[in-house]
Design an enzyme around this catalytic site. Structure first.
Site, PDB file in Angstrom:
ATOM      1  N   ARG A 113      58.468  24.917  31.975  1.00  0.00           N
ATOM      2  CA  ARG A 113      58.527  23.443  31.899  1.00  0.00           C
ATOM      3  C   ARG A 113      58.587  22.935  30.458  1.00  0.00           C
ATOM      4  NH1 ARG A 113      54.814  24.192  36.070  1.00  0.00           N
ATOM      5  NH2 ARG A 113      55.677  23.665  38.102  1.00  0.00           N
ATOM      6  N   LYS A 135      70.066  16.792  22.098  1.00  0.00           N
ATOM      7  CA  LYS A 135      70.849  17.109  23.314  1.00  0.00           C
ATOM      8  C   LYS A 135      71.010  18.614  23.413  1.00  0.00           C
ATOM      9  CE  LYS A 135      73.978  13.250  24.157  1.00  0.00           C
ATOM     10  NZ  LYS A 135      75.404  12.889  24.216  1.00  0.00           N
ATOM     11  N   GLU A 177      83.514  16.989  12.633  1.00  0.00           N
ATOM     12  CA  GLU A 177      82.344  16.165  13.021  1.00  0.00           C
ATOM     13  C   GLU A 177      81.841  15.353  11.819  1.00  0.00           C
ATOM     14  OE1 GLU A 177      81.651  15.783  16.088  1.00  0.00           O
ATOM     15  OE2 GLU A 177      82.007  17.651  17.187  1.00  0.00           O
ATOM     16  N   LYS A 219      73.976  10.286  12.053  1.00  0.00           N
ATOM     17  CA  LYS A 219      73.590  10.666  13.415  1.00  0.00           C
ATOM     18  C   LYS A 219      72.142  10.269  13.712  1.00  0.00           C
ATOM     19  CE  LYS A 219      73.841  13.953  17.084  1.00  0.00           C
ATOM     20  NZ  LYS A 219      74.406  15.150  17.666  1.00  0.00           N
ATOM     21  N   GLU A 229      71.140   7.654  25.160  1.00  0.00           N
ATOM     22  CA  GLU A 229      72.542   7.274  25.340  1.00  0.00           C
ATOM     23  C   GLU A 229      72.761   6.166  26.373  1.00  0.00           C
ATOM     24  OE1 GLU A 229      75.414  10.398  24.554  1.00  0.00           O
ATOM     25  OE2 GLU A 229      76.683   9.602  26.128  1.00  0.00           O
ATOM     26  N   ARG A 233      74.445   5.250  21.201  1.00  0.00           N
ATOM     27  CA  ARG A 233      74.704   6.679  20.979  1.00  0.00           C
ATOM     28  C   ARG A 233      76.117   7.079  21.403  1.00  0.00           C
ATOM     29  NH1 ARG A 233      70.493  11.755  21.578  1.00  0.00           N
ATOM     30  NH2 ARG A 233      71.950  13.286  20.797  1.00  0.00           N
ATOM     31  N   HIS A 240      85.717  12.267  21.298  1.00  0.00           N
ATOM     32  CA  HIS A 240      85.264  13.295  22.250  1.00  0.00           C
ATOM     33  C   HIS A 240      85.757  13.069  23.680  1.00  0.00           C
ATOM     34  CE1 HIS A 240      82.827  14.501  18.927  1.00  0.00           C
ATOM     35  NE2 HIS A 240      82.278  15.499  19.604  1.00  0.00           N
ATOM     36  N   HIS A 254      86.270  23.245  19.795  1.00  0.00           N
ATOM     37  CA  HIS A 254      85.675  21.912  19.897  1.00  0.00           C
ATOM     38  C   HIS A 254      86.112  20.998  18.726  1.00  0.00           C
ATOM     39  CE1 HIS A 254      82.653  18.993  21.149  1.00  0.00           C
ATOM     40  NE2 HIS A 254      82.267  18.916  19.893  1.00  0.00           N
TER      41      HIS A 254
END
Ligand SMILES: NC(=O)c1ccc[n+]([C@@H]2O[C@H](COP(=O)([O-])OP(=O)(O)OC[C@H]3O[C@@H](n4cnc5c(N)ncnc54)[C@H](O)[C@@H]3O)[C@@H](O)[C@H]2O)c1
Length: 344
Positions: A113, A135, A177, A219, A229, A233, A240, A254
Site C-alpha cells: 500500500r 506521476k 521536454e 514543471k 491535473e 497541469r 503530447h 517519446h
C-alpha cells in the site's frame, strides 16, 4: 548544489541538483535501500551504486524500452521485493531514465500500500520531466500510462555527469521536454536555448545546470498549482496529445514524437488565432536546431489513429495550445482540426 522543494498533497519531494551518486544513502534516513534500474544504467553505474553502500543483491534490474513499462514488469519487481523481504521500513530508489522512474515509482506506490521512494534520474528527459511531479505508471494494451498513481518521491537527485554517457539521440529527446517547458512557461529560457544550442548539446556544465534548473522550475510551479491535473497541469501535455498517438502508431521515441506533436500544436494555435506565425516558426526552428523531427513521415497511419481516437474520445478534446512563447492555454479542439494540422 541547488535544492528545490515540491510540496504536494501526495508528499514533499526534495529536488537536489548537482548531487553525487556517492551521497545517495544520506537521503535515505538510515533505512534499507533497494535500487530498481535497467541493464544499461547498471552497466555504467552499478559499481558506483554498490560503492555508495547499496548491497549488490539489492539491485533489481528491469528490461529496456517502453515494451517493459508494463504490469508484468511491475509484478516481477514485487516478487523480487518479497524475496528480499522488503517492508514498509525500506526505501525504493529508481536509478535510470523515465521508464525506470515510472515503473519504480508505481511499484513503490502500490507495494504494501505504498512505501517510501526516491529517484536518481539518469537521462535528461527524466531529470527535467519524468522524475518530477509525482506521476508514476505503466502502459496497458498499447495505451500509455493508463495504469498509475500520483505520489511524490521523497527525493530526486540530479547528477549532470551521468548525462555524459547518454547516447546523443536520448539527449535530443530530453531537449524536446526542455523546449516544451520553455514554450509553455519561460520565454527567457526559450531565448537561452536558442542562443546556446551548441553549449547545451555539449553538456557545458553551467549551461546544462541552468537549463535543467529552469526547466524543473516550470514543471514544479505548475504541479504545485494543480497536482491532480484538474486544469493547469494539462499545460504540460503540450505536444503530447498528438505525441502519444505518434509514439503509439509509428514507434518513434517519446521525445521525438512530442517534438512533432509540439509543431502541430503550434500550427493549430496559429490557426485558432492564439499564436503569431513568427512564434510558431521560432518553435519549429528551435526543435530542428536540437536535431529533433518536426514532421511525421507516417501521416497515413496517424490519421487512421486519430479516427480511432475520435470514436474513443468523442468529437472534442481539451488540448494545450500556445498563446505566445512562454505562455500556454487549455482549449477545446475538434479531432478534425487536429487532422487538419497534420496535413499542413
Ligand atoms: N511520469 C512522468 O511524469 C513522465 C514524464 C515524461 C516522460 N515519462 C516517461 O518517460 C519515459 C521515457 O524516458 P527516457 O527517455 O528517459 O527513456 P528510458 O528510460 O528508456 O531511457 C533511455 C535509454 O537511455 C539509457 N540510459 C539511461 N540513463 C543512461 C545514462 N546515464 N547513460 C547511458 N544510457 C542511459 C536507458 O537504458 C535507455 O536505453 C516514457 O515512458 C515516458 O512516458 C514520464
Amino acid at each position: 548544489m541547488r535544492v528545490m522543494k515540491l510540496e504536494g498533497k501526495s508528499g514533499t519531494c526534495q529536488i537536489v541538483l548537482g548531487e553525487g551518486l556517492e551521497n545517495l544513502l544520506s537521503h535515505c534516513s538510515g533505512n534499507k535501500v533497494v535500487v530498481v534500474t535497467d541493464s544499461n544504467v547498471k552497466r555504467f553505474y552499478g559499481e558506483r551504486i554498490v560503492k555508495a553502500g547499496v548491497g549488490a543483491d539489492s539491485i533489481i534490474e528491469i528490461g529496456l524500452g517502453e515494451g517493459n513499462k508494463t504490469l508484468d514488469t511491475t509484478c516481477e519487481v514485487y516478487r523480487k521485493l518479497l524475496e528480499l523481504e522488503i517492508d514498509r521500513s525500506c526505501v525504493i530508489v529508481g536509478i535510470g531514465g523515465g521508464i525506470v522512474c515510472d515503473v519504480s515509482g508505481f511499484v513503490a506506490s502500490t507495494y504494501m500500500r505504498g512505501i517510501e521512494f526516491g529517484f536518481v534520474p539518469t537521462t535528461l528527459l527524466a531529470q527535467v520531466d519524468a522524475s518530477i511531479g509525482g506521476k508514476n505508471g505503466v502502459n496497458l494494451d498499447g495505451y500509455k500510462n493508463i495504469v498509475g498513481s500520483i505520489r511524490q518521491p521523497k527525493f530526486c537527485l540530479c547528477n549532470f555527469d551521468v548525462l555524459k554517457t547518454l547516447p546523443r539521440e536520448e539527449l535530443k529527446c530530453g531537449f524536446a521536454e526542455v523546449i516544451k517547458h520553455a514554450a509553455i512557461g519561460n520565454a527567457e529560457l526559450f531565448a537561452y536555448l536558442e542562443a546556446n544550442t551548441e553549449r547545451a548539446m555539449a553538456l557545458h556544465r553551467t549551461t546544462i545546470e541552468k537549463i535543467v534548473h529552469d526547466s524543473i522550475v516550470v514543471k514544479v510551479n505548475i504541479v504545485k498549482k494543480d497536482e491532480f491535473e484538474k486544469g493547469e497541469r494539462m499545460k504540460l501535455n503540450f505536444g503530447h496529445t498528438l505525441g502519444h498517438a505518434i509514439e503509439r502508431e509509428t514507434g518513434l521515441s517519446h521525445g521525438k514524437a512530442v517534438a512533432i506533436g509540439m509543431v502541430a500544436a503550434a500550427k493549430l494555435s496559429v490557426a485558432k488565432g492564439l499564436l503569431g506565425e513568427k512564434d510558431a516558426e521560432r518553435l519549429e526552428k528551435l526543435i530542428e536546431a536540437y536535431g529533433l523531427p518536426t514532421k511525421t513521415t507516417d501521416k497515413g497511419k496517424l490519421l487512421e489513429a486519430m479516427k480511432k481516437d475520435k470514436k474513443r474520445l468523442g468529437k472534442k478534446i481539451r488540448m494545450a495550445l500556445l498563446e505566445g512563447i512562454g505562455s500556454a492555454r487549455i482549449v477545446e479542439v475538434g479531432i478534425n482540426e487536429l487532422e487538419g494540422v497534420l496535413d499542413g
